[in-house]
Every structure is written in structure tokens, then in C-alpha cells.
Design a protein around this motif. Structure first.
Motif, PDB file in Angstrom:
ATOM      1  N   TRP A  90      35.160   0.303  44.087  1.00 25.48           N
ATOM      2  CA  TRP A  90      34.200  -0.596  43.505  1.00 25.48           C
ATOM      3  C   TRP A  90      32.913  -1.459  44.093  1.00 25.48           C
ATOM      4  O   TRP A  90      32.960  -1.057  44.923  1.00 25.48           O
ATOM      5  CB  TRP A  90      35.813  -1.183  44.078  1.00 25.48           C
ATOM      6  N   VAL A  91      32.213  -2.141  43.019  1.00 22.69           N
ATOM      7  CA  VAL A  91      31.079  -2.279  44.046  1.00 22.69           C
ATOM      8  C   VAL A  91      31.183  -4.071  43.006  1.00 22.69           C
ATOM      9  O   VAL A  91      31.467  -3.991  42.324  1.00 22.69           O
ATOM     10  CB  VAL A  91      29.941  -2.152  42.779  1.00 22.69           C
ATOM     11  N   ASP A  92      31.399  -5.076  44.132  1.00 20.22           N
ATOM     12  CA  ASP A  92      30.932  -6.463  43.695  1.00 20.22           C
ATOM     13  C   ASP A  92      29.487  -6.531  42.800  1.00 20.22           C
ATOM     14  O   ASP A  92      28.465  -6.742  43.310  1.00 20.22           O
ATOM     15  CB  ASP A  92      30.303  -7.260  45.127  1.00 20.22           C
ATOM     16  N   LEU A  93      30.112  -7.365  41.521  1.00 22.70           N
ATOM     17  CA  LEU A  93      28.593  -7.553  40.582  1.00 22.70           C
ATOM     18  C   LEU A  93      28.952  -8.489  40.178  1.00 22.70           C
ATOM     19  O   LEU A  93      28.274  -9.144  39.444  1.00 22.70           O
ATOM     20  CB  LEU A  93      28.987  -7.056  39.578  1.00 22.70           C
ATOM     21  N   ARG A  94      29.582  -9.907  40.579  1.00 26.18           N
ATOM     22  CA  ARG A  94      29.815 -10.908  40.837  1.00 26.18           C
ATOM     23  C   ARG A  94      28.398 -11.785  41.332  1.00 26.18           C
ATOM     24  O   ARG A  94      27.796 -11.186  42.408  1.00 26.18           O
ATOM     25  CB  ARG A  94      31.362 -11.712  40.979  1.00 26.18           C
ATOM     26  N   HIS A  95      27.235 -12.706  41.051  1.00 28.88           N
ATOM     27  CA  HIS A  95      26.666 -13.754  41.608  1.00 28.88           C
ATOM     28  C   HIS A  95      27.235 -13.890  42.785  1.00 28.88           C
ATOM     29  O   HIS A  95      28.651 -14.630  42.622  1.00 28.88           O
ATOM     30  CB  HIS A  95      26.569 -14.716  39.952  1.00 28.88           C
ATOM     31  N   GLY A  96      26.148 -14.257  43.560  1.00 29.31           N
ATOM     32  CA  GLY A  96      26.895 -14.919  44.670  1.00 29.31           C
ATOM     33  C   GLY A  96      26.184 -13.669  46.202  1.00 29.31           C
ATOM     34  O   GLY A  96      26.022 -12.615  45.715  1.00 29.31           O
ATOM     35  N   PRO A  97      26.418 -14.040  47.037  1.00 27.98           N
ATOM     36  CA  PRO A  97      25.428 -13.302  48.202  1.00 27.98           C
ATOM     37  C   PRO A  97      26.856 -11.961  48.686  1.00 27.98           C
ATOM     38  O   PRO A  97      25.887 -10.994  49.802  1.00 27.98           O
ATOM     39  CB  PRO A  97      26.065 -14.448  49.181  1.00 27.98           C
ATOM     40  N   THR A  98      27.883 -11.328  48.142  1.00 28.86           N
ATOM     41  CA  THR A  98      28.259 -10.331  48.260  1.00 28.86           C
ATOM     42  C   THR A  98      27.326  -9.201  47.327  1.00 28.86           C
ATOM     43  O   THR A  98      28.509  -8.730  46.865  1.00 28.86           O
ATOM     44  CB  THR A  98      29.528 -10.414  48.055  1.00 28.86           C
ATOM     45  N   PHE A  99      27.004  -9.985  46.282  1.00 27.93           N
ATOM     46  CA  PHE A  99      26.308  -9.243  45.539  1.00 27.93           C
ATOM     47  C   PHE A  99      26.234  -7.421  45.285  1.00 27.93           C
ATOM     48  O   PHE A  99      25.422  -7.246  46.590  1.00 27.93           O
ATOM     49  CB  PHE A  99      25.482  -9.305  44.115  1.00 27.93           C
ATOM     50  N   GLY A 100      26.837  -6.218  44.895  1.00 29.17           N
ATOM     51  CA  GLY A 100      26.443  -5.258  45.585  1.00 29.17           C
ATOM     52  C   GLY A 100      27.315  -4.912  46.631  1.00 29.17           C
ATOM     53  O   GLY A 100      27.237  -3.126  46.916  1.00 29.17           O
ATOM     54  N   ASN A 101      28.109  -5.542  47.532  1.00 25.31           N
ATOM     55  CA  ASN A 101      28.887  -4.520  48.347  1.00 25.31           C
ATOM     56  C   ASN A 101      29.866  -3.574  48.001  1.00 25.31           C
ATOM     57  O   ASN A 101      30.530  -3.239  46.564  1.00 25.31           O
ATOM     58  CB  ASN A 101      30.021  -5.621  48.643  1.00 25.31           C
ATOM     59  N   VAL A 102      30.159  -2.749  48.261  1.00 25.96           N
ATOM     60  CA  VAL A 102      30.776  -1.204  47.968  1.00 25.96           C
ATOM     61  C   VAL A 102      31.895  -0.937  48.596  1.00 25.96           C
ATOM     62  O   VAL A 102      32.162  -1.511  49.876  1.00 25.96           O
ATOM     63  CB  VAL A 102      29.587   0.478  47.897  1.00 25.96           C
ATOM     64  N   PHE A 103      33.533  -0.732  48.104  1.00 31.47           N
ATOM     65  CA  PHE A 103      34.223  -0.116  48.658  1.00 31.47           C
ATOM     66  C   PHE A 103      34.715   1.101  47.957  1.00 31.47           C
ATOM     67  O   PHE A 103      34.713   1.009  46.931  1.00 31.47           O
ATOM     68  CB  PHE A 103      35.366  -2.145  48.948  1.00 31.47           C
ATOM     69  N   THR A 104      35.594   2.050  48.723  1.00 32.13           N
ATOM     70  CA  THR A 104      35.592   3.679  48.073  1.00 32.13           C
ATOM     71  C   THR A 104      36.950   3.217  49.028  1.00 32.13           C
ATOM     72  O   THR A 104      37.786   3.377  50.387  1.00 32.13           O
ATOM     73  CB  THR A 104      34.596   4.640  48.635  1.00 32.13           C
ATOM     74  N   ALA A 105      37.785   3.964  47.583  1.00 29.89           N
ATOM     75  CA  ALA A 105      39.321   4.629  48.502  1.00 29.89           C
ATOM     76  C   ALA A 105      39.572   5.684  47.608  1.00 29.89           C
ATOM     77  O   ALA A 105      39.179   5.581  46.435  1.00 29.89           O
ATOM     78  CB  ALA A 105      40.467   3.498  48.784  1.00 29.89           C
ATOM     79  N   THR A 106      40.601   6.304  48.528  1.00 32.04           N
ATOM     80  CA  THR A 106      41.278   7.438  48.008  1.00 32.04           C
ATOM     81  C   THR A 106      42.859   7.018  47.701  1.00 32.04           C
ATOM     82  O   THR A 106      43.503   6.445  48.886  1.00 32.04           O
ATOM     83  CB  THR A 106      41.171   9.178  48.700  1.00 32.04           C
ATOM     84  N   LEU A 107      43.221   7.263  46.309  1.00 31.19           N
ATOM     85  CA  LEU A 107      44.625   6.163  45.697  1.00 31.19           C
ATOM     86  C   LEU A 107      45.533   7.775  45.274  1.00 31.19           C
ATOM     87  O   LEU A 107      45.210   7.959  44.659  1.00 31.19           O
ATOM     88  CB  LEU A 107      44.651   5.638  45.453  1.00 31.19           C
ATOM     89  N   GLY A 118      34.839  -9.273  38.106  1.00 29.47           N
ATOM     90  CA  GLY A 118      33.570  -9.282  37.582  1.00 29.47           C
ATOM     91  C   GLY A 118      32.952  -8.065  38.875  1.00 29.47           C
ATOM     92  O   GLY A 118      31.942  -7.451  39.760  1.00 29.47           O
ATOM     93  N   VAL A 119      34.207  -7.814  39.552  1.00 31.25           N
ATOM     94  CA  VAL A 119      34.397  -6.344  40.407  1.00 31.25           C
ATOM     95  C   VAL A 119      33.655  -4.886  39.798  1.00 31.25           C
ATOM     96  O   VAL A 119      34.990  -4.707  39.055  1.00 31.25           O
ATOM     97  CB  VAL A 119      35.205  -6.506  41.664  1.00 31.25           C
ATOM     98  N   GLY A 120      33.283  -4.738  39.672  1.00 27.90           N
ATOM     99  CA  GLY A 120      32.637  -2.938  39.141  1.00 27.90           C
ATOM    100  C   GLY A 120      33.731  -2.001  39.494  1.00 27.90           C
ATOM    101  O   GLY A 120      34.230  -1.935  40.971  1.00 27.90           O
TER     102      GLY A 120
END
Length: 471
Positions: A90-107, A118-120
């Protein structure tokens, strides 16, 4: 597939604001397994937003290595696995300071994740015959698809560590050509609509939000509360908040036949349409109330005091408050003796002082001034801090005063004598004139809004500033 059974339902924050990872209790025996994939009551207790899903989608993937995304959609999603296992990214694609933040997990089937608008979202299957399921809070449409934001799965900035290299994975042709992060236009936030934007409070709200491009302002010409057509003029899926600064405020005129109808039309019928709109589209509704909802027989008024309006204007404001209170996400800001940009009591007294006039001013109505700038700032504070929904009193802080006391303060600050202001009772002031009844005691308790983190300025500070900036 190996699933850990009988976990406790828990929620974990992630590196992307608003993205929450859940462990789900899964119960199994020799026949298979069962889980509560979506349990609204329990998940709301863990602070999941009540995002009101309306559509359930399932993606079946025949082979391990199937990779989908990264797509940011204009709605919220609650994602889980029905069968198999995935690597999610998941990648934050929202306008703002956290644009580009990435989180990954195995589910696997014992986990779920909430992804806000707005989060990819992307995933790669790690087992054959994997079923990926998600709840969304808006219906898919071709128009909505045009609002997606995309990111290339191989973007070097996001640097997602795909377990199966993309060269060996199954990708769609479209996903292969999505832009890199440097070329992505961030998804803008949902809009805030300010109604009554040309009035005293509306002007203060324009100033409070002058640097926020997500706030739209509408005067009566652009959005008339009395017009049913106005409510059909916008795509409300693009909004999340409406601030209602529009109202019928002619207190004395409201006592006439025409004024009574106009006051009820705007302050009640129009507000009822706003409330219905807010419920239907899950909007936050901000509404401005008045001390006139009370009869003024108590020394101090608290937010939960019963309504007891004296005149038509107060009756319509009380009815409007009652309507707004049924909206799940609402703020009612109750103010007294509002002073803003335009003709007002303070400006009038300053002009009289400059002209050498010695006015008689009412001395048996007591309360505190509320400056429009503080109403605007308090509204922004409540929204930005996500304070508990409900009603909040607001005025300047400081001692309770009469109108005559305040007039004397204005005269003194303007360089005239306090003694130039004489006192008169309400009954004598309005003798022989048609006037609405007024509450005599309008002091509002400020503990609730102070506890919420907004500290109202002292009245003398605001009064001095108002006279300094007045033309």
C-alpha cells in the motif's frame, strides 16, 4: 493453507495514516474454518471509521504470482483474504506530507486491513486459488474510475520488495505502464463546502481557510438554502464536510408574517435538507447556533440545557439545532452576540464615539461577545482535531457584561469618555417599537470547547483588535 486459529480481534496502526491492520479470530475444526470477516460493532470499538460499505467485491486468482495494482480509488476499502495468502503493498497517493509512504504485509484469512480513500492498493498472490475480497463504501462506476490514481508496480522510489519478482509474475498490460511516483498527481482530498460565504462568519471562514484549496465557498447566489435545485447541483461524493454559515438573522423582522415564513424556510426547512443530505452521503455537518434558543432566565447556559426560545428567530434556531443533532457526524457551535466584518454593535459604538454622540445603551441584557474570527477558528479546530461530535458553546472569555458595559469599553478604547454612555432598560429602549423578545442572560459556559483544546481569547483582547482594524 495454515491459519492461526482463535486470535483475539486486534487493530494495529501502520506507517500510513488511516491504514489499520486487523488480526481476525478464525475458528476451525475438522470440517474447515469460520470467521467474522466484518463485524461493525466490534471493529468500531477498535476505532475503525464507520465507513458504511455498500458493495462487496471478490478477486479470484488462479495462480501464485498474480499481481494487481497499484490503484488508489476514490473510496474506502476493507480488505481480507477468503482463501490462500497474499503479499499486500500500500502506497499513500494522497496529497499531503505522507505522500509516497509505503506499508507491506503478508495476509492470510486471519487478517484484514482498512485502506482509506487515496491510498494505492496492490497485492501479489503467494498461493494458487487465492480469493481476495473487499468491502467498499461507494458503488463502482465508469465516472468513478476516471478519478483513480495509479502508480507503477516497479516504481523505484516505493521499492516494494515483491516476493515473486515482477519479471516472473502475472501482470496486466495496463499495470505495466502506470507512471512512476515522480509523475503521479496526488489524489486531492474530498472537499469542504462553506455555505453563506459572504456573510460575517462566511468572510471569517474565507480567511481561516484561505490557504486550503480543498475548501469551496458559496454565497447565496451559488447555493441558496431555500432552493431545492441547489441540493441537486453537486456531486456530493466529492465532499466530506458542509459548514453552514447561512441563516436568517433578522431577529425583529422574523416577528412579522413574511419574516416568520422566511425564517422558518431558511433556518429549519433549508437546514433539514442539509441534514438529510449529510445522512445520505455520510457528510460532517457543521452548523452555527445562537443563545436565542434559550429564554435567558439562567445565569449561565450549558450545551445540554433544554430549549426555551422566546421569539420566532430563537424558535427557528432551536428547531434547526434539533434537526442537525440527528446527523451522526455533526458539530453545532452555539455563539452569542456575534461581531464580524460588517455593520455590528462595536463598529456602531466606535462611530458614535468619534462623532461625539452620547448614546443610551441597554444595561439589563448580559452576556459575552463572540467574534466571527473565533467561530471560524473554533470550527477549523473541531474538524482538524476530530473532536467528539456534538454541541459546543463559544464566546470570548472573560467577565459577563451588559451591552452598556461593552459600549463604555468601546468609547474608552476609541479615546472618548466611558461616561458618555448612559444606561436604559430593554423595556424602555424598545418602548413603542415592534421588537422581538430577547433573552436577558446570554452567558455561555465554555468548559466543553476548552476541554476540546480550543481556548477562546479574552473579550478585551478581541475588542481592542477589532477597533484597531476597523475602518
Amino acid at each position: 493453507m495454515s491459519i492461526e486459529f482463535s486470535k483475539q480481534l486486534t487493530a494495529r496502526e501502520t506507517s500510513i495514516p488511516g491504514v489499520v491492520l486487523f488480526d481476525l479470530p478464525v475458528h476451525g475444526d475438522n470440517r474447515g474454518w469460520f470467521k467474522e470477516n466484518w463485524q461493525r460493532e466490534k471493529m468500531l470499538a477498535l476505532a475503525l471509521p464507520d465507513f458504511k460499505p455498500v458493495q462487496n467485491n471478490v478477486s479470484f486468482n488462479e495462480k501464485a504470482g498474480t499481481t494487481r495494482g497499484i490503484h488508489a480509488e476514490p473510496w474506502d476499502k476493507f480488505i481480507s483474504v477468503a482463501n490462500g495468502k497474499i503479499f499486500g503493498a500500500w502506497v499513500d497517493l494522497r496529497h499531503g506530507p505522507t505522500f509516497g509512504n509505503v506499508f507491506t504485509a503478508t495476509l492470510d484469512a486471519s487478517q484484514a486491513i482498512f485502506i482509506p480513500r487515496g491510498v494505492g492498493n496492490a497485492f501479489q498472490t503467494l498461493e494458487d486459488n487465492t480469493a481476495y475480497t473487499y468491502l467498499v463504501n461507494d458503488h463502482w462506476s465508469a465516472d468513478a474510475q476516471g478519478q483513480y490514481t495509479f502508480l507503477n508496480l516497479a516504481d523505484e522510489t516505493a521499492a516494494i520488495p515483491w516476493p515473486i519478482p515482477l519479471a516472473n509474475a502475472e501482470l496486466s498490460d495496463k499495470d505495466k505502464v502506470h507512471p512512476r511516483l515522480s509523475q503521479v498527481v496526488p489524489m486531492p482530498p474530498r472537499m469542504t463546502l462553506v455555505l453563506g460565504a459572504n456573510g460575517q462568519l462566511g468572510k471569517a471562514l474565507r480567511e481561516a481557510y484561505k490557504d486550503d484549496l480543498s475548501v469551496e465557498f458559496a454565497g447565496r447566489a451559488e447555493f441558496d438554502l431555500d432552493s431545492r435545485e441547489a441540493f441537486a447541483s453537486r456531486n456530493w461524493k466529492n465532499y466530506d464536510t458542509v459548514i453552514n454559515a447561512a441563516a436568517y438573522t433578522a431577529v425583529d423582522a422574523a416577528e412579522s408574517a413574511d419574516g416568520r415564513r422566511a425564517a422558518w424556510q431558511t433556518n429549519v426547512a433549508g437546514v433539514a435538507r442539509l441534514a438529510r443530505l449529510a445522512v445520505e452521503h455520510d457528510l460532517t455537518l457543521v452548523h452555527v447556533s445562537s443563545d436565542y434558543v434559550f429564554d435567558g432566565t439562567r445565569d449561565v447556559h450549558f450545551e445540554d440545557e433544554e430549549f426555551s426560545p422566546l421569539g420566532v428567530y430563537g424558535q427557528t434556531k432551536a428547531a434547526g439545532d434539533a434537526v442537525v443533532s440527528v446527523v451522526p457526524k455533526h458539530y453545532i457551535v452555539r455563539a452569542s452576540w456575534v461581531i464580524g466584518d460588517g455593520n455590528n454593535f462595536v463598529r456602531t459604538m466606535a462611530k458614535l464615539a468619534a462623532a461625539g454622540v452620547k448614546p443610551a445603551v441597554v444595561d439589563d441584557q448580559t452576556g459575552r461577545l463572540t467574534f466571527a474570527v473565533d467561530i471560524a477558528e473554533s470550527i477549523r479546530h473541531l474538524l482538524d482535531s476530530r473532536a467528539e461530535y456534538g454541541t459546543y458553546n463559544l464566546s470570548s472569555d472573560g467577565a459577563t457584561q451588559s451591552w452598556a458595559d461593552i459600549a463604555a469599553d468601546v468609547f474608552e478604547l476609541a479615546g472618548a469618555s466611558r461616561n458618555d454612555v448612559s444606561s436604559v432598560s430593554t423595556a424602555d429602549y424598545f418602548h413603542g417599537r415592534e421588537a422581538a423578545p430577547r433573552p436577558l442572560k446570554s452567558t455561555l459556559d465554555l468548559n466543553k470547547i476548552t476541554t476540546a483544546g480550543f481556548i477562546p481569547p479574552q473579550a478585551q483582547q478581541r475588542l481592542t483588535a477589532a477597533l484597531t482594524t476597523s475602518p
